[in-house]
Design a protein around this motif. Structure first.
Motif, PDB file in Angstrom:
ATOM      1  N   THR A   1       0.128   4.495 -13.131  1.00  0.00           N
ATOM      2  CA  THR A   1      -0.524   3.202 -12.989  1.00  0.00           C
ATOM      3  C   THR A   1      -1.821   3.143 -13.784  1.00  0.00           C
ATOM      4  O   THR A   1      -2.137   2.114 -14.401  1.00  0.00           O
ATOM      5  CB  THR A   1      -0.780   2.883 -11.506  1.00  0.00           C
ATOM      6  OG1 THR A   1       0.466   2.964 -10.785  1.00  0.00           O
ATOM      7  CG2 THR A   1      -1.348   1.490 -11.326  1.00  0.00           C
TER       8      THR A   1
ATOM      9  N   VAL B   1      -5.192   7.714  -1.192  1.00  0.00           N
ATOM     10  CA  VAL B   1      -3.922   7.016  -0.952  1.00  0.00           C
ATOM     11  C   VAL B   1      -3.209   7.581   0.266  1.00  0.00           C
ATOM     12  O   VAL B   1      -2.798   6.849   1.177  1.00  0.00           O
ATOM     13  CB  VAL B   1      -3.017   7.093  -2.201  1.00  0.00           C
ATOM     14  CG1 VAL B   1      -1.616   6.553  -1.892  1.00  0.00           C
ATOM     15  CG2 VAL B   1      -3.640   6.307  -3.354  1.00  0.00           C
TER      16      VAL B   1
ATOM     17  N   SER C   1       2.800  10.434  -4.800  1.00  0.00           N
ATOM     18  CA  SER C   1       1.646   9.567  -5.016  1.00  0.00           C
ATOM     19  C   SER C   1       0.904   9.873  -6.305  1.00  0.00           C
ATOM     20  O   SER C   1       0.489   8.956  -7.027  1.00  0.00           O
ATOM     21  CB  SER C   1       0.679   9.672  -3.833  1.00  0.00           C
ATOM     22  OG  SER C   1       1.284   9.237  -2.638  1.00  0.00           O
TER      23      SER C   1
ATOM     24  N   SER D   1      -5.180   5.842   3.439  1.00  0.00           N
ATOM     25  CA  SER D   1      -4.317   4.645   3.442  1.00  0.00           C
ATOM     26  C   SER D   1      -4.802   3.547   2.511  1.00  0.00           C
ATOM     27  O   SER D   1      -4.571   2.361   2.759  1.00  0.00           O
ATOM     28  CB  SER D   1      -4.179   4.093   4.874  1.00  0.00           C
ATOM     29  OG  SER D   1      -3.583   5.059   5.717  1.00  0.00           O
ATOM     30  N   GLN D   2      -5.493   3.925   1.438  1.00  0.00           N
ATOM     31  CA  GLN D   2      -5.831   2.942   0.421  1.00  0.00           C
ATOM     32  C   GLN D   2      -4.613   2.713  -0.466  1.00  0.00           C
ATOM     33  O   GLN D   2      -3.770   3.585  -0.630  1.00  0.00           O
ATOM     34  CB  GLN D   2      -7.019   3.420  -0.416  1.00  0.00           C
ATOM     35  CG  GLN D   2      -8.307   3.584   0.365  1.00  0.00           C
ATOM     36  CD  GLN D   2      -9.485   3.915  -0.529  1.00  0.00           C
ATOM     37  OE1 GLN D   2      -9.585   3.433  -1.653  1.00  0.00           O
ATOM     38  NE2 GLN D   2     -10.403   4.737  -0.028  1.00  0.00           N
ATOM     39  N   SER D   3      -4.521   1.536  -1.058  1.00  0.00           N
ATOM     40  CA  SER D   3      -3.395   1.250  -1.938  1.00  0.00           C
ATOM     41  C   SER D   3      -3.604   1.917  -3.295  1.00  0.00           C
ATOM     42  O   SER D   3      -4.742   2.175  -3.717  1.00  0.00           O
ATOM     43  CB  SER D   3      -3.241  -0.260  -2.142  1.00  0.00           C
ATOM     44  OG  SER D   3      -4.309  -0.773  -2.920  1.00  0.00           O
ATOM     45  N   VAL D   4      -2.501   2.201  -3.967  1.00  0.00           N
ATOM     46  CA  VAL D   4      -2.584   2.752  -5.312  1.00  0.00           C
ATOM     47  C   VAL D   4      -3.361   1.813  -6.215  1.00  0.00           C
ATOM     48  O   VAL D   4      -4.225   2.250  -6.998  1.00  0.00           O
ATOM     49  CB  VAL D   4      -1.172   3.018  -5.879  1.00  0.00           C
ATOM     50  CG1 VAL D   4      -1.240   3.336  -7.374  1.00  0.00           C
ATOM     51  CG2 VAL D   4      -0.494   4.153  -5.128  1.00  0.00           C
ATOM     52  N   ASP D   5      -3.096   0.522  -6.111  1.00  0.00           N
ATOM     53  CA  ASP D   5      -3.790  -0.446  -6.968  1.00  0.00           C
ATOM     54  C   ASP D   5      -5.298  -0.418  -6.742  1.00  0.00           C
ATOM     55  O   ASP D   5      -6.084  -0.502  -7.698  1.00  0.00           O
ATOM     56  CB  ASP D   5      -3.260  -1.852  -6.707  1.00  0.00           C
ATOM     57  CG  ASP D   5      -1.855  -2.061  -7.271  1.00  0.00           C
ATOM     58  OD1 ASP D   5      -1.439  -1.242  -8.120  1.00  0.00           O
ATOM     59  OD2 ASP D   5      -1.195  -3.019  -6.859  1.00  0.00           O
ATOM     60  N   ALA D   6      -5.720  -0.277  -5.483  1.00  0.00           N
ATOM     61  CA  ALA D   6      -7.150  -0.245  -5.187  1.00  0.00           C
ATOM     62  C   ALA D   6      -7.798   1.015  -5.744  1.00  0.00           C
ATOM     63  O   ALA D   6      -8.893   0.971  -6.319  1.00  0.00           O
ATOM     64  CB  ALA D   6      -7.375  -0.344  -3.685  1.00  0.00           C
TER      65      ALA D   6
END
Length: 313
Positions: free
Chosen positions: A45, A286, A38, A290-295
């Motif tokens: 990103t 993340v 991650s 459980s948050q998204s990488v994009d968020a």
């Protein structure tokens, strides 16, 4: 930018892209590698999204951690955002020596990768964290598939790390069982920790696990480059790798042609800098929340806009 030299379709794209501070030198995609943990995906990103805001065309390419150097040498891949001093230094140095790969400097993060155990294992293995204690209590770490040898739960095999060599050089009664993925490695740690089951495994920083779980890194004989290269160095005169893993920076590297084709991007990547604390906090969001990488990346970009704008000036 010489717009007359750009085909009409590309020209339309170039004119429609909002750039923060400068025009880009080429609309060809900059290929940035992603791996299987991650933190590296977050780092990549962040950099990719900053470059997009500067107008660059970014392509994320899934690649093996060590094998990626072949693509970086040929220019089929362009940027790797995390080469850890602990496991990737030899491959990085070899690639740089060819003249086809260059270092873009430190990322700001300091890598620690080593054997780690939960504190409850000290009750059955007195003498920890000294590595010599493992000689007397290796069986306390055994599982059905390794008994009577202890099990060392290693990282995915593509990460390297010389753990098999270390076990042989230090004459430890352990067998390496590699986790299939980064997620599997920490899922097994969570399961063992909840049950107070025996476990010793590869752990690293920056990461959330050393903060969440109570435990310690094994204290092996101190690392030196000679220990890895010269069997006569170290406590076992007949074997290399008779010491711990190195500790040091996490590096950024690139295809040597990056700076000529995309000088602005090369400058921005060289300027990229985040801390262990920042990265550990993002990995926590993340992996644990459980948050998204994009968020998570989007939140970081919003909070640090002045900072990353300086990278692309």
């Amino acid at each position: 930018m010489n717009y007359s030299a750009i085909p009409s379709a590309a020209l339309a794209i170039a004119l429609s892209i909002s750039t923060s501070n400068a025009e880009v030198e080429s609309l060809d995609p900059i290929k940035i590698t992603t791996h299987d943990w991650s933190g590296q995906i977050i780092t990549t990103t962040i950099m990719g999204e900053v470059l997009k805001r500067a107008g660059y065309n970014i392509e994320y390419v899934q690649a093996d951690y060590i094998a990626q150097f072949a693509g970086l040498k040929t220019g089929d891949l362009h940027v790797a955002m995390e080469i850890w001093e602990t496991t990737g230094r030899e491959a990085m140095d070899e690639a740089i020596e060819t003249g086809n790969v260059v270092s873009l400097g430190e990322s700001g993060m300091i890598a620690i990768e080593e054997w780690w155990y939960p504190s409850y294992m000290e009750k059955v293995c007195p003498g920890l964290p000294n590595w010599e204690a493992l000689k007397e209590c290796s069986e306390e770490f055994s599982v059905a598939e390794t008994a009577p040898l202890g099990r060392y739960l290693g990282a995915p095999v593509t990460w390297g790390g010389f753990d098999e060599e270390r076990i042989e050089a230090l004459e430890l009664g352990f067998e390496v069982i590699h986790a299939g993925t980064d997620a599997a490695l920490f899922a097994e740690l969570e399961s063992a920790y909840q049950r107070k089951a025996p476990i010793i495994l590869w752990l690293y920083e920056p990461h959330w696990a050393p903060a969440k779980y109570e435990g310690k890194f094994i204290e092996f004989p101190p690392y030196s480059a000679d220990c890895y290269q010269a069997p006569a160095t170290g406590i076992n005169p007949e074997a290399a790798y008779d010491c711990g893993k190195p500790t040091g920076p996490i590096w950024k590297v690139a295809w040597a042609g990056l700076g000529e084709k995309w000088p602005g991007a090369a400058k921005a990547i060289s300027s990229f800098n985040v801390s262990n604390a920042e990265m550990s906090a993002m990995i926590t969001k993340v992996d644990l929340e459980s948050q998204s990488v994009d968020a998570v990346v989007g939140e970081w970009l919003k909070t640090n806009e002045d900072r990353w704008n300086d990278w692309i000036k």
